[in-house]
Scaffold this motif. Structure first.
Motif, PDB file in Angstrom:
ATOM      1  N   THR A 134      -2.756   5.244  -2.851  1.00  0.00           N
ATOM      2  CA  THR A 134      -3.901   6.229  -2.273  1.00  0.00           C
ATOM      3  C   THR A 134      -3.159   7.699  -2.279  1.00  0.00           C
ATOM      4  O   THR A 134      -1.947   7.749  -1.880  1.00  0.00           O
ATOM      5  CB  THR A 134      -3.947   5.798  -0.842  1.00  0.00           C
ATOM      6  OG1 THR A 134      -4.780   4.496  -0.725  1.00  0.00           O
ATOM      7  CG2 THR A 134      -5.085   6.923  -0.176  1.00  0.00           C
ATOM      8  N   ASP A 192      -0.691  -0.721  -4.857  1.00  0.00           N
ATOM      9  CA  ASP A 192      -1.794  -0.065  -4.835  1.00  0.00           C
ATOM     10  C   ASP A 192      -1.494   1.430  -4.273  1.00  0.00           C
ATOM     11  O   ASP A 192      -0.851   1.488  -3.379  1.00  0.00           O
ATOM     12  CB  ASP A 192      -3.108  -0.693  -4.100  1.00  0.00           C
ATOM     13  CG  ASP A 192      -3.421  -2.003  -5.110  1.00  0.00           C
ATOM     14  OD1 ASP A 192      -3.428  -2.120  -5.954  1.00  0.00           O
ATOM     15  OD2 ASP A 192      -3.997  -2.915  -4.276  1.00  0.00           O
ATOM     16  N   ASP A 235       0.890  -1.086   0.002  1.00  0.00           N
ATOM     17  CA  ASP A 235      -0.017  -0.198  -0.051  1.00  0.00           C
ATOM     18  C   ASP A 235       1.049   1.134   0.027  1.00  0.00           C
ATOM     19  O   ASP A 235       1.625   1.416   0.849  1.00  0.00           O
ATOM     20  CB  ASP A 235      -0.866   0.033   1.249  1.00  0.00           C
ATOM     21  CG  ASP A 235      -2.292  -1.127   1.076  1.00  0.00           C
ATOM     22  OD1 ASP A 235      -2.652  -0.956   0.081  1.00  0.00           O
ATOM     23  OD2 ASP A 235      -2.162  -1.751   1.897  1.00  0.00           O
ATOM     24  N   PHE A 294       3.057   2.314  15.070  1.00  0.00           N
ATOM     25  CA  PHE A 294       3.132   1.770  13.794  1.00  0.00           C
ATOM     26  C   PHE A 294       4.576   1.686  13.120  1.00  0.00           C
ATOM     27  O   PHE A 294       5.374   2.503  13.692  1.00  0.00           O
ATOM     28  CB  PHE A 294       2.306   2.498  12.808  1.00  0.00           C
ATOM     29  CG  PHE A 294       0.853   2.946  13.176  1.00  0.00           C
ATOM     30  CD1 PHE A 294       0.362   2.187  14.046  1.00  0.00           C
ATOM     31  CD2 PHE A 294       0.179   4.289  12.635  1.00  0.00           C
ATOM     32  CE1 PHE A 294      -1.173   2.196  14.427  1.00  0.00           C
ATOM     33  CE2 PHE A 294      -1.001   4.446  13.040  1.00  0.00           C
ATOM     34  CZ  PHE A 294      -1.738   3.369  13.923  1.00  0.00           C
ATOM     35  N   GLU A 313      -1.591   6.923   8.786  1.00  0.00           N
ATOM     36  CA  GLU A 313      -2.429   5.578   9.121  1.00  0.00           C
ATOM     37  C   GLU A 313      -1.636   4.385   8.929  1.00  0.00           C
ATOM     38  O   GLU A 313      -0.571   4.227   8.294  1.00  0.00           O
ATOM     39  CB  GLU A 313      -3.475   5.513   8.070  1.00  0.00           C
ATOM     40  CG  GLU A 313      -4.481   6.868   8.300  1.00  0.00           C
ATOM     41  CD  GLU A 313      -5.579   6.900   7.002  1.00  0.00           C
ATOM     42  OE1 GLU A 313      -5.603   5.904   6.215  1.00  0.00           O
ATOM     43  OE2 GLU A 313      -6.190   7.855   7.029  1.00  0.00           O
ATOM     44  N   GLU A 314      -2.027   3.282   9.719  1.00  0.00           N
ATOM     45  CA  GLU A 314      -1.377   2.199   9.835  1.00  0.00           C
ATOM     46  C   GLU A 314      -1.231   1.329   8.539  1.00  0.00           C
ATOM     47  O   GLU A 314      -0.200   0.797   8.299  1.00  0.00           O
ATOM     48  CB  GLU A 314      -1.983   1.416  10.824  1.00  0.00           C
ATOM     49  CG  GLU A 314      -1.239   0.171  11.146  1.00  0.00           C
ATOM     50  CD  GLU A 314      -1.528  -0.780  12.412  1.00  0.00           C
ATOM     51  OE1 GLU A 314      -0.881  -1.552  12.903  1.00  0.00           O
ATOM     52  OE2 GLU A 314      -2.734  -0.692  12.701  1.00  0.00           O
ATOM     53  N   LYS A 315      -2.126   1.391   7.822  1.00  0.00           N
ATOM     54  CA  LYS A 315      -2.160   0.425   6.512  1.00  0.00           C
ATOM     55  C   LYS A 315      -1.033   0.834   5.427  1.00  0.00           C
ATOM     56  O   LYS A 315      -0.896  -0.197   4.717  1.00  0.00           O
ATOM     57  CB  LYS A 315      -3.514   0.632   5.767  1.00  0.00           C
ATOM     58  CG  LYS A 315      -3.643   1.930   5.055  1.00  0.00           C
ATOM     59  CD  LYS A 315      -4.911   1.966   3.972  1.00  0.00           C
ATOM     60  CE  LYS A 315      -4.709   1.866   2.840  1.00  0.00           C
ATOM     61  NZ  LYS A 315      -6.096   1.750   2.107  1.00  0.00           N
ATOM     62  N   PHE A 316      -0.432   1.713   5.259  1.00  0.00           N
ATOM     63  CA  PHE A 316       0.443   2.192   4.410  1.00  0.00           C
ATOM     64  C   PHE A 316       1.857   1.494   4.465  1.00  0.00           C
ATOM     65  O   PHE A 316       2.357   1.320   5.806  1.00  0.00           O
ATOM     66  CB  PHE A 316       0.823   3.556   4.079  1.00  0.00           C
ATOM     67  CG  PHE A 316      -0.492   4.227   3.613  1.00  0.00           C
ATOM     68  CD1 PHE A 316      -1.124   3.903   2.437  1.00  0.00           C
ATOM     69  CD2 PHE A 316      -1.522   5.066   4.473  1.00  0.00           C
ATOM     70  CE1 PHE A 316      -2.307   4.543   1.777  1.00  0.00           C
ATOM     71  CE2 PHE A 316      -2.541   5.401   3.911  1.00  0.00           C
ATOM     72  CZ  PHE A 316      -3.072   5.085   2.799  1.00  0.00           C
ATOM     73  N   ASP A 317       2.591   0.997   3.647  1.00  0.00           N
ATOM     74  CA  ASP A 317       4.046   0.485   3.667  1.00  0.00           C
ATOM     75  C   ASP A 317       5.069   1.426   2.997  1.00  0.00           C
ATOM     76  O   ASP A 317       6.238   1.543   3.461  1.00  0.00           O
ATOM     77  CB  ASP A 317       4.109  -0.949   2.906  1.00  0.00           C
ATOM     78  CG  ASP A 317       2.934  -1.879   3.287  1.00  0.00           C
ATOM     79  OD1 ASP A 317       2.833  -2.085   4.491  1.00  0.00           O
ATOM     80  OD2 ASP A 317       2.098  -2.030   2.346  1.00  0.00           O
ATOM     81  N   ARG A 362       4.352   8.107  13.315  1.00  0.00           N
ATOM     82  CA  ARG A 362       3.789   6.557  12.939  1.00  0.00           C
ATOM     83  C   ARG A 362       4.601   6.030  14.077  1.00  0.00           C
ATOM     84  O   ARG A 362       3.805   5.004  14.745  1.00  0.00           O
ATOM     85  CB  ARG A 362       4.130   6.086  11.667  1.00  0.00           C
ATOM     86  CG  ARG A 362       3.326   6.710  10.729  1.00  0.00           C
ATOM     87  CD  ARG A 362       3.958   5.972   9.246  1.00  0.00           C
ATOM     88  NE  ARG A 362       3.727   4.586   9.220  1.00  0.00           N
ATOM     89  CZ  ARG A 362       3.077   3.672   8.834  1.00  0.00           C
ATOM     90  NH1 ARG A 362       1.695   4.449   8.344  1.00  0.00           N
ATOM     91  NH2 ARG A 362       2.991   2.421   8.646  1.00  0.00           N
TER      92      ARG A 362
END
Length: 159
Positions: A30, A28, A2, A116, A88-92, A111
């Protein structure tokens, strides 16, 4: 993976396209798009910025071919603060330009404070205009260059 990136994107130019290309190569995407309130605060110079809705429409049109080429998904979300969605936690991964690398490091500090993991920060080099200076939205808006970095001495800028 992500991948996150953010900006005002007004107007989109070849430097932005280099960011998009790298982002979609990795996963993907954002994109955080600055809100109407935040956009003027992130500018180095005072200039007109088009509305969020107009910028979002144009940005999505730019992103669609990259997503299709790389078989990726994308989303455009409103940024209301400079550190935006990347905390936000979802990103790499966070895609940045050379001048926004420090902001990426600040995002990683936030983070860490939230428990995170750090994002991998990928710095995409500037794209140069015909005159050897960087392509920037401000230069385009002021009428110096077009979106590809070609000099446009006879063109008036945006009022």
């Amino acid at each position: 993976m992500d991948v996150a990136l953010g900006g005002t994107f007004d107007p989109v130019h070849d430097g932005h396209r280099a960011l998009f290309e790298r982002a979609f190569e990795l996963g993907d995407v954002t994109v955080g798009l600055t809100s109407d309130d935040l956009a003027p605060k992130t500018r180095n110079v005072d200039r007109t910025v088009r509305s969020f809705e107009d910028r979002k429409r144009d940005l999505e049109s730019e992103l669609r071919p990259f997503a299709e080429e790389h078989d990726r998904e994308f989303d455009v979300r409103k940024l209301t603060e400079p550190t935006g969605i990347a905390t936000e936690e979802k990103f790499d991964v966070l895609i940045v330009s050379p001048e926004t690398k420090n902001g990426g490091e600040r995002i990683n500090e936030i983070r860490e404070e939230r428990g995170f993991g750090s994002l991998e920060i990928v710095v995409v080099p500037h794209v140069e205009a015909e005159d050897g200076d960087i392509i920037s939205s401000t230069r385009i808006v002021e009428g110096e260059i077009d979106e590809h970095g070609n000099l446009t001495p006879a063109r008036d800028g945006r009022s």
